[in-house]
Design a protein around this motif. Sequence first.
Motif, PDB file in Angstrom:
ATOM      1  N   ASP A 186       0.840  -1.122  -0.038  1.00 36.70           N
ATOM      2  CA  ASP A 186      -0.010  -0.115  -0.166  1.00 36.70           C
ATOM      3  C   ASP A 186       0.958   1.127  -0.081  1.00 36.70           C
ATOM      4  O   ASP A 186       1.615   1.198   0.995  1.00 36.70           O
ATOM      5  CB  ASP A 186      -0.924   0.029   1.069  1.00 36.70           C
ATOM      6  N   ASP A 188      -0.260   4.908  -0.499  1.00 34.75           N
ATOM      7  CA  ASP A 188      -0.953   5.947   0.180  1.00 34.75           C
ATOM      8  C   ASP A 188      -1.804   5.623   1.188  1.00 34.75           C
ATOM      9  O   ASP A 188      -2.265   6.807   1.918  1.00 34.75           O
ATOM     10  CB  ASP A 188      -1.800   6.572  -1.024  1.00 34.75           C
ATOM     11  N   GLY A 189      -1.707   4.671   1.840  1.00 34.73           N
ATOM     12  CA  GLY A 189      -2.399   4.424   3.171  1.00 34.73           C
ATOM     13  C   GLY A 189      -3.835   4.258   3.121  1.00 34.73           C
ATOM     14  O   GLY A 189      -4.585   4.400   4.057  1.00 34.73           O
ATOM     15  N   ASP A 190      -4.368   4.081   2.030  1.00 33.61           N
ATOM     16  CA  ASP A 190      -5.810   3.747   1.713  1.00 33.61           C
ATOM     17  C   ASP A 190      -6.440   2.447   1.997  1.00 33.61           C
ATOM     18  O   ASP A 190      -7.542   2.184   1.847  1.00 33.61           O
ATOM     19  CB  ASP A 190      -6.416   4.476   0.379  1.00 33.61           C
ATOM     20  N   GLY A 191      -5.486   1.621   2.395  1.00 33.66           N
ATOM     21  CA  GLY A 191      -5.931   0.165   2.534  1.00 33.66           C
ATOM     22  C   GLY A 191      -6.045  -0.776   1.251  1.00 33.66           C
ATOM     23  O   GLY A 191      -6.472  -1.825   1.349  1.00 33.66           O
ATOM     24  N   ASP A 194      -0.893  -1.622  -3.751  1.00 29.96           N
ATOM     25  CA  ASP A 194      -0.296  -0.939  -4.830  1.00 29.96           C
ATOM     26  C   ASP A 194       0.695  -1.945  -5.290  1.00 29.96           C
ATOM     27  O   ASP A 194       1.217  -2.821  -4.497  1.00 29.96           O
ATOM     28  CB  ASP A 194       0.105   0.382  -4.794  1.00 29.96           C
TER      29      ASP A 194
END
Length: 413
Positions: A186, A188-191, A194
């Motif tokens: 991940d 960007d920390g959006d769960g 990537d």
Amino acid sequence: MIALRLSYFSFLVSFLVTSLTTLNAQDTPNLELGGALRFNYNLSTWKDGQIDRGGDFGYDIFRVNAKAAYKGVKLNAEYRLYSEDFGGGMLKEGWVEYDFDEKNNIQIGLTQVPFGITQYNSHNWFFSINYYVGLEDDHDMGIKYTHMSKNFDFAVAFFKNAEEYRFGSFSDHSDSRYSYDLASKDLDGDGVLDFRNKEVNQLNAQFLYKRSLGRFDHKIGISLQGGGVYNLDTKDTGWHYAFAPHYEMIFERLDLIFQISHYKISPEAPEGEQENIVAMTAYGFPYFVTSNATTYTVGISYDFPIDWGPISGIQVYNDFGYMDKSFDDFSDTFMNVTGALVTAGNVYTYIDFATGQHMPWLNDDFNNSLAEGSIAGDQWQLRFNINFGYYFSSGSILSKESIRREKEKRDQE
């Protein structure tokens, strides 16, 4: 290309099966069990709490090794159990082997990738920079043929993929693994994960020339690697390659190793995803790595024979590594480990002073050190580390059935 790889794989499998049914070998099954229990002490300059406490001492690993052989077919496996924060349980290696003769063998399973100086391109407990980008002591799922002679060794291998624990259509790799492989992380920390890549259909070739000149033994080699990178989002396959010239010199108790390794990873990633970094994972936690770099590693060691009670030997060493990242705005990585390996009976103790710049495990920024780097990695840090373990082996164990057959054979004689 895919058809060629599949035909190559089918040929090797057919060759193995045919050989197993036509060649004779020992009739007595045997089994050897072993393992190790290791503990670790470390004191890191960037960890204020550790400095206040005077370091931390705790559990490292319990591992079990198994070797078996029957009718010429061999098994070699090693299962490791780390703490939960370091990935928990994982199979480090495990393969089925057949020796055609003293010079030629074939292995199928989770076997070591023939790349660079093997078994290790280092002397210390931390390994070299190459290990952290998947180019040292890497183990993947495939088939490997090895030839060893007086002056020439070579190995060729096909790896279908890295070690796989999930078998869904588009499952991300498990982070619980020993070898560093392409994986998902991940950003960007959006769960949402990537950089979702997997290594597929990899070919390896390793060539080694050996020559003794007086009391000097020289090993000069070249390693080649190439394969696909399957992206779980785009469903498209990119590519990766690596190559490395390497050299080892042994003079009595002195060992010198040198290697230059270059790699490039080019996935077919979703639009907008960075092309200059990829994600790799092992020991329960993924991080980012530059997608294009050259590493330079050099190591030297000397063995002192010792007779101090249980201590029978001390090896002193220094291993240095430098990663030249191919992107101008990325900070290069340095790593140096000075230390000693103390042997006392079945106890092996590594005492290491590891220092580095933009190196995971050697600063506060674990995620980006091998990628673009960060302010946290600009300062050289030191980790003092002591790892000691007791290694044990049962020796050869014959099965009850084989013992019965041996007794019947003796009675008949």
